[in-house]
Design a protein around this motif. Structure first.
Motif, PDB file in Angstrom:
ATOM      1  N   TYR A  41      17.160 -41.783 -31.138  1.00 35.50           N
ATOM      2  CA  TYR A  41      18.442 -41.420 -30.546  1.00 35.50           C
ATOM      3  C   TYR A  41      19.601 -42.065 -31.303  1.00 35.50           C
ATOM      4  O   TYR A  41      20.610 -41.398 -31.601  1.00 35.50           O
ATOM      5  N   ILE A  42      19.492 -43.344 -31.648  1.00 35.54           N
ATOM      6  CA  ILE A  42      20.612 -44.006 -32.330  1.00 35.54           C
ATOM      7  C   ILE A  42      20.739 -43.529 -33.778  1.00 35.54           C
ATOM      8  O   ILE A  42      21.846 -43.473 -34.320  1.00 35.54           O
ATOM      9  N   VAL A  43      19.624 -43.173 -34.411  1.00 30.02           N
ATOM     10  CA  VAL A  43      19.703 -42.595 -35.758  1.00 30.02           C
ATOM     11  C   VAL A  43      20.422 -41.249 -35.698  1.00 30.02           C
ATOM     12  O   VAL A  43      21.260 -40.938 -36.550  1.00 30.02           O
ATOM     13  N   PHE A  44      20.108 -40.454 -34.668  1.00 30.50           N
ATOM     14  CA  PHE A  44      20.796 -39.180 -34.487  1.00 30.50           C
ATOM     15  C   PHE A  44      22.297 -39.395 -34.281  1.00 30.50           C
ATOM     16  O   PHE A  44      23.126 -38.662 -34.841  1.00 30.50           O
ATOM     17  N   LEU A  45      22.674 -40.388 -33.472  1.00 32.46           N
ATOM     18  CA  LEU A  45      24.090 -40.653 -33.231  1.00 32.46           C
ATOM     19  C   LEU A  45      24.795 -41.071 -34.516  1.00 32.46           C
ATOM     20  O   LEU A  45      25.940 -40.660 -34.761  1.00 32.46           O
ATOM     21  N   CYS A  46      24.134 -41.876 -35.333  1.00 25.54           N
ATOM     22  CA  CYS A  46      24.726 -42.289 -36.611  1.00 25.54           C
ATOM     23  C   CYS A  46      24.922 -41.079 -37.508  1.00 25.54           C
ATOM     24  O   CYS A  46      25.991 -40.903 -38.114  1.00 25.54           O
ATOM     25  N   TRP A  47      23.909 -40.246 -37.607  1.00 22.52           N
ATOM     26  CA  TRP A  47      24.004 -39.013 -38.404  1.00 22.52           C
ATOM     27  C   TRP A  47      25.153 -38.138 -37.901  1.00 22.52           C
ATOM     28  O   TRP A  47      25.967 -37.651 -38.693  1.00 22.52           O
ATOM     29  N   SER A  48      25.202 -37.927 -36.596  1.00 23.84           N
ATOM     30  CA  SER A  48      26.234 -37.083 -36.005  1.00 23.84           C
ATOM     31  C   SER A  48      27.621 -37.653 -36.258  1.00 23.84           C
ATOM     32  O   SER A  48      28.577 -36.907 -36.497  1.00 23.84           O
ATOM     33  N   ALA A  49      27.744 -38.982 -36.192  1.00 24.13           N
ATOM     34  CA  ALA A  49      29.044 -39.628 -36.417  1.00 24.13           C
ATOM     35  C   ALA A  49      29.531 -39.379 -37.841  1.00 24.13           C
ATOM     36  O   ALA A  49      30.697 -39.011 -38.062  1.00 24.13           O
ATOM     37  N   ILE A  50      28.659 -39.558 -38.802  1.00 21.17           N
ATOM     38  CA  ILE A  50      29.064 -39.369 -40.194  1.00 21.17           C
ATOM     39  C   ILE A  50      29.390 -37.900 -40.461  1.00 21.17           C
ATOM     40  O   ILE A  50      30.320 -37.580 -41.209  1.00 21.17           O
ATOM     41  N   MET A  51      28.647 -36.996 -39.842  1.00 26.33           N
ATOM     42  CA  MET A  51      28.930 -35.578 -40.026  1.00 26.33           C
ATOM     43  C   MET A  51      30.247 -35.164 -39.367  1.00 26.33           C
ATOM     44  O   MET A  51      30.763 -34.086 -39.641  1.00 26.33           O
TER      45      MET A  51
END
Length: 382
Positions: free
Chosen positions: A235-245
């Protein structure tokens, strides 16, 4: 493995009523998108909207806020009139599950009336909506952490542990494998050179949080389980990815194609996937009241005919009310004075920092639940 998933999903049947409210919420999102992207010229011709904070380019964003306000009022009314409902068959249960012609009429009126509200009130609502959207994210965070604990404990139950050992091993392994793949890809795509210090920090700190959660969960006195840590890590990896995108197109360190404002296939698919994600997140969070609402007491054997409601109606509508604020923030990029590109959603530096903060908060809450369960045994999930 299929048996374990079916066992995890077993329980009371969900009432179709939930889906009707989700459809209402979806239609509100679609109307807000049309107003934002295709109604700017119409708003400019209306004298009532000439004073949109003194900036003509924010007219479309104000339209989103007005529709969000109407949707918020609708679900706030439903919350006030259904909160505390405990049994099926009562007046408030009937109101929640029926009276659809009246509720559809109310919703239509609330989609129209906010456009006659003075801009100053909408501006105040926009500031409040930032806080309400933050409340939604916190509720969603606790719901996800609770779900991860519940799933882990369900499969570790004595009656399921032998059947679910292999599925648990597979889910745990895949969670960590996807986390590592995601981190490697983010370093390659979003930090191609040393000067991309902010993205390097975001990704590296996510890796530190992942390792910290895993190491704490391996402590003999912590009963969180590696599968729980793997799911939260994902979940936190997804949030990091989403933030950068969500970084603006001007950000040179992000080498991937992003929302352009043009109706190309990638942009359209990204937009509608984001829209579906908003509705699904709101619906699933509203349906899970376990971390926030005390369980119904055990029915009195002498009153077995009294049937309890299958979920908290009040909490369900409260989540949709703050979810109305949340979708508005995504449509305007958390910036009330920003005009978003067509077919874009949740883009801008404000969106980046909201997601990164949410990621750090998610990791902090999960670590707190693990540590507190050892120190004072106060974890109250599942």
């Amino acid at each position: 493995m299929a048996w374990c998933f079916c066992c995890s999903c077993a329980g009371a049947n969900q009432m179709p009523t939930r889906y009707i409210y989700a459809i209402i919420f979806l239609f509100t999102n679609l109307i807000a998108w049309v107003v934002r992207d295709y109604s700017r010229e119409a708003f400019r011709t209306l004298r009532h909207f000439q004073g949109c904070y003194g900036v003509h380019t924010c007219l479309a964003s104000e339209g989103v806020l007005r529709l969000s306000f109407g949707c918020f009022v609708f679900f706030a009314i439903m919350f006030v009139t259904t909160v505390g409902t405990s049994r099926i068959g009562g007046l408030r249960d009937g109101w929640h599950c029926g009276w659809w012609p009246l509720k559809f009429l109310l919703w239509i009126l609330l989609m129209i009336l906010p456009f006659f509200v003075p801009p100053a009130i909408i501006k105040v609502y926009g500031e409040i909506a930032r806080f309400g959207a933050g409340v939604f994210l916190v509720i969603q965070l606790f719901s996800i952490v609770n779900f991860a604990y519940w799933w882990n404990e369900k499969w570790l139950a004595p009656e399921n542990s032998r059947r679910c050992f292999l599925p648990m091993l597979i889910v745990t392994t895949l969670s960590y494998v996807f986390c590592l793949i995601g981190l490697v890809i983010m370093y390659v795509w979003f930090a191609p050179k040393p000067s991309c210090s902010l993205n390097i920090f975001f990704i590296s700190w996510t890796l530190v949080l992942l390792l910290a959660m895993t190491l704490i969960s391996l402590h003999p006195k912590v009963s969180a389980g590696l599968m729980t840590s793997g799911l939260i890590s994902l979940y936190i990896v997804f949030l990091c990815w989403s933030a950068i995108m969500s970084e603006p197109r001007s950000e040179v360190c992000n080498t991937r194609p992003r929302q352009t404002g043009k109706a190309d296939l990638l942009t359209v698919l990204s937009f509608f996937m984001g829209l579906v994600a908003i509705v699904f997140a709101t619906f699933s969070t509203g349906a899970d009241s376990n971390p926030f609402v005390p369980a119904n007491p055990t029915p009195d054997p002498e009153n077995q005919e009294i049937k309890r409601v299958p979920y908290s109606y009040g909490f369900f509508h409260f989540v949709f009310a703050v979810g109305s604020m949340y979708f508005a923030m995504l449509f305007v990029g958390w910036n009330l004075h920003q005009t978003m590109l067509k077919w874009s959603i949740d883009v801008g530096w404000a969106s980046v920092w909201v997601k990164i903060t949410n990621e750090w908060l998610a990791a902090g809450v999960y670590i707190w639940t693990m540590v507190s369960s050892v120190v004072s045994n106060i974890r109250q999930f599942s």
